[in-house]
Write a protein that holds these residues in place. Structure first.
Motif: not given
Length: 219
Positions: A54-55, A73, A85
């Motif tokens: 998810e990064m 994310t 972010g």
């Protein structure tokens, strides 16, 4: 993409361009507009990055020693058009060392847009546009024609040059009176809004020096 510094008052930096994902790798080119530290046309911010779970992480190659690194994310739902972010930067007097960022997918300016413009130049405008790109520098381009009703200067025009980066579009239109008109547009087709904000300035021809602005709605 908008960078917002943690300073008080905050500093805002706007970026636009093209990013492409292949597998877990991200690549592309961004441009920073309206900054004394970057040339909006000539400075290519070459971007590389990765997606891991998810990064998302992105970083730019140095431009006169200036770099930007972004981390986010990813939303759980696939195909999301909105990201947010944090960012860090180094080497720039125009971008704060850290802050938050938000990014969104800009819709294509392909279609027919029409509406009135007012000012020293007043007319009804209909633009039939087709967007292509990106090119080797991350810019998109438009081709197409303009029709003008009620104008004392011209009734039609064709796009002779264009440059699109993020929400910002800059056009040169050759009009049928032998002149040229510049169009500075903002693509605001975000969410449920289908608009092109447009500022027109007649550079040459019958009505050189006149200008008008308005909102062109997608038909």
């Amino acid at each position: 993409m908008l960078l917002i510094s943690q300073a008080n008052p905050p500093v805002f930096v706007v970026l636009g361009g093209s990013l492409t994902q292949q597998g877990n790798s991200i690549s592309g080119i961004l441009h920073i507009s309206d900054s004394p530290c970057f040339d909006a046309l000539l400075d290519d911010l070459v971007v590389s990055g990765t997606v891991a779970g998810e990064m998302l992480t992105l970083s730019t190659v140095p431009v006169r020693g200036q770099t930007i690194t972004i981390s986010a994310t990813l939303p759980i739902a696939g195909g999301a058009s909105l990201l947010n972010g944090n960012y860090t930067s180094a080497g720039s007097t125009c971008i704060a060392a850290s802050g938050t960022f938000g990014a969104f997918l800009v819709q294509l300016l392909t279609g027919t847009f029409s509406g009135p413009i007012t000012g020293s130049l007043t007319a009804g405008v209909t633009a039939t546009l087709t967007q292509t790109g990106p090119d080797a520098h991350g810019f998109f381009h438009l081709s197409g024609n303009f029709a003008f009703s009620g104008s004392p200067c011209f009734t039609s025009g064709a796009i002779a040059g264009s440059s699109l980066s993020g929400i910002k579009a800059d056009l040169v239109v050759s009009t049928n009176d032998g002149g040229q008109t510049t169009v500075s547009g903002l693509n605001t087709m975000i969410g449920l809004v289908d608009n092109l904000g447009a500022d027109l300035t007649v550079q040459s021809g019958t009505c050189a020096g006149l200008a008008g602005s308005g909102t062109l709605m997608k038909q």
